[in-house]
Design a protein around this motif. Structure first.
Motif, PDB file in Angstrom:
ATOM      1  N   SER A  83       0.800  -1.227   0.000  1.00 19.93           N
ATOM      2  CA  SER A  83       0.000   0.000   0.000  1.00 19.93           C
ATOM      3  C   SER A  83       0.830   1.274   0.000  1.00 19.93           C
ATOM      4  CB  SER A  83      -0.929   0.011   1.217  1.00 19.93           C
ATOM      5  OG  SER A  83      -1.787  -1.093   1.218  1.00 19.93           O
ATOM      6  N   THR A  84       2.004   1.244   0.626  1.00 12.78           N
ATOM      7  CA  THR A  84       2.774   2.481   0.791  1.00 12.78           C
ATOM      8  C   THR A  84       3.188   3.140  -0.520  1.00 12.78           C
ATOM      9  OG1 THR A  84       3.564   1.828   2.981  1.00 12.78           O
ATOM     10  CG2 THR A  84       4.865   3.470   1.794  1.00 12.78           C
ATOM     11  N   PRO A  85       3.781   2.424  -1.491  1.00 10.48           N
ATOM     12  CA  PRO A  85       4.207   3.101  -2.727  1.00 10.48           C
ATOM     13  C   PRO A  85       3.072   3.808  -3.466  1.00 10.48           C
ATOM     14  CG  PRO A  85       5.280   0.977  -2.536  1.00 10.48           C
ATOM     15  CD  PRO A  85       4.232   1.007  -1.471  1.00 10.48           C
ATOM     16  N   PRO A  86       1.900   3.165  -3.693  1.00  7.82           N
ATOM     17  CA  PRO A  86       0.834   3.905  -4.380  1.00  7.82           C
ATOM     18  C   PRO A  86       0.294   5.077  -3.577  1.00  7.82           C
ATOM     19  CG  PRO A  86       0.077   1.710  -3.729  1.00  7.82           C
ATOM     20  CD  PRO A  86       1.538   1.750  -3.532  1.00  7.82           C
ATOM     21  N   LEU A  87       0.243   4.951  -2.250  1.00  6.69           N
ATOM     22  CA  LEU A  87      -0.213   6.071  -1.420  1.00  6.69           C
ATOM     23  C   LEU A  87       0.766   7.239  -1.506  1.00  6.69           C
ATOM     24  CD1 LEU A  87      -1.457   4.147   1.753  1.00  6.69           C
ATOM     25  CD2 LEU A  87      -2.886   5.487   0.195  1.00  6.69           C
ATOM     26  N   GLN A  88       2.062   6.939  -1.490  1.00  9.65           N
ATOM     27  CA  GLN A  88       3.072   7.990  -1.619  1.00  9.65           C
ATOM     28  C   GLN A  88       2.991   8.657  -2.987  1.00  9.65           C
ATOM     29  OE1 GLN A  88       6.563   5.663  -0.635  1.00  9.65           O
ATOM     30  NE2 GLN A  88       6.628   6.476   1.458  1.00  9.65           N
ATOM     31  N   GLU A  89       2.737   7.859  -4.023  1.00  9.31           N
ATOM     32  CA  GLU A  89       2.600   8.413  -5.364  1.00  9.31           C
ATOM     33  C   GLU A  89       1.401   9.353  -5.428  1.00  9.31           C
ATOM     34  OE1 GLU A  89       1.509   6.978  -9.913  1.00  9.31           O
ATOM     35  OE2 GLU A  89       2.167   5.490  -8.450  1.00  9.31           O
ATOM     36  N   MET A  90       0.283   8.925  -4.856  1.00  9.08           N
ATOM     37  CA  MET A  90      -0.913   9.750  -4.839  1.00  9.08           C
ATOM     38  C   MET A  90      -0.672  11.049  -4.081  1.00  9.08           C
ATOM     39  SD  MET A  90      -4.368   9.437  -5.645  1.00  9.08           S
ATOM     40  CE  MET A  90      -3.792  10.845  -6.630  1.00  9.08           C
ATOM     41  N   LYS A  91       0.033  10.973  -2.964  1.00  9.47           N
ATOM     42  CA  LYS A  91       0.347  12.169  -2.188  1.00  9.47           C
ATOM     43  C   LYS A  91       1.196  13.142  -3.007  1.00  9.47           C
ATOM     44  CE  LYS A  91       2.648  13.786   2.005  1.00  9.47           C
ATOM     45  NZ  LYS A  91       3.564  13.456   3.103  1.00  9.47           N
ATOM     46  N   ARG A  92       2.204  12.633  -3.713  1.00 10.02           N
ATOM     47  CA  ARG A  92       3.047  13.499  -4.551  1.00 10.02           C
ATOM     48  C   ARG A  92       2.214  14.186  -5.625  1.00 10.02           C
ATOM     49  NH1 ARG A  92       6.856   9.230  -3.865  1.00 10.02           N
ATOM     50  NH2 ARG A  92       6.137   8.219  -5.772  1.00 10.02           N
ATOM     51  N   GLN A  93       1.288  13.463  -6.216  1.00 13.11           N
ATOM     52  CA  GLN A  93       0.443  14.054  -7.253  1.00 13.11           C
ATOM     53  C   GLN A  93      -0.454  15.142  -6.677  1.00 13.11           C
ATOM     54  OE1 GLN A  93      -1.390  10.480  -8.745  1.00 13.11           O
ATOM     55  NE2 GLN A  93       0.181  10.155 -10.284  1.00 13.11           N
TER      56      GLN A  93
END
Length: 209
Positions: free
Chosen positions: A63-73
């Motif tokens: 879960s962490t990588p996609p959540l971090q990606e979403m946060k960056r976006q």
């Protein structure tokens, strides 16, 4: 450890993560056991504990990588000049919908599983901290659109309603077999109007109408 052993270890770890992701997506996190993950990965039930002490650890890594990606976006959209608060909120909402539908097989795992209330100040799981940060970025844009103060108790209510709506849209189309590009092309204007209607409703409610 030799290079060959490192490769085998990495392959085993990746196989366990992939198996956990498949089972979590198909059956839900709470019903899946560590033994079942090991079996799905083609490993022994003792091997899995060398890599993960419990099933929350693969949940975190998935879960962490996609959540971090979403946060960056989200942060990128919020920093764009030339966009009004309403425009930024629309962009963030569209990106959230697109992102979730691109990851629809893992949507529940990434954004919902083991979730807790946003009012919990110190969540036990790091993924919930990331989820709260995403909620906070959305809520901040709603706040800017409505002109509410930080200590206004109505802000959390409006933020929650807005986030519920986004999750409702995603849930509606999570099982759709329509290609994502076609679905977004067909419904993008509807999603934009949803933002406008929500904000209009919030403003009327806040003004006592």
């Amino acid at each position: 450890m030799t290079t060959r052993q490192k490769l085998r270890s990495e392959e085993t770890r990746n196989a366990i993560l992939s198996a956990a992701g498949r089972l979590f997506a198909e059956r839900g996190f709470h019903t899946v056991t560590m033994r079942e993950i090991a079996k799905e990965a083609g490993r022994s039930h003792t091997t899995i504990y060398i890599y993960f002490k419990d099933k929350e650890e693969p949940l975190h890594e998935l879960s962490t990588p996609p959540l971090q990606e979403m946060k960056r976006q989200f942060e990128d959209i919020a920093s764009r000049e030339g966009l009004s608060p309403e425009g930024q909120l629309k962009e963030m909402s569209q990106e959230f919908i697109r992102f979730c539908l691109r990851h629809k097989n893992m949507y529940t795992v990434i954004f919902v599983t083991k979730g807790t209330s946003v009012e919990e100040k110190e969540p036990a799981l790091a993924i919930n901290k990331l989820r709260f940060e995403l909620f906070g970025l959305i809520q901040r844009q709603v706040q800017r659109c409505l002109g509410l103060q930080d200590d206004d108790r109505r802000l959390l209510t409006c933020g929650r309603i807005y986030f519920y709506t986004l999750h409702g849209i995603v849930s509606t189309y999570a099982q759709s077999e329509e290609p994502l590009t076609d679905l977004l092309s067909r419904l993008e204007s509807t999603f934009e109007e949803t933002v406008e209607v929500l904000l209009l409703g919030f403003k009327q409610k806040l003004n006592g109408r």
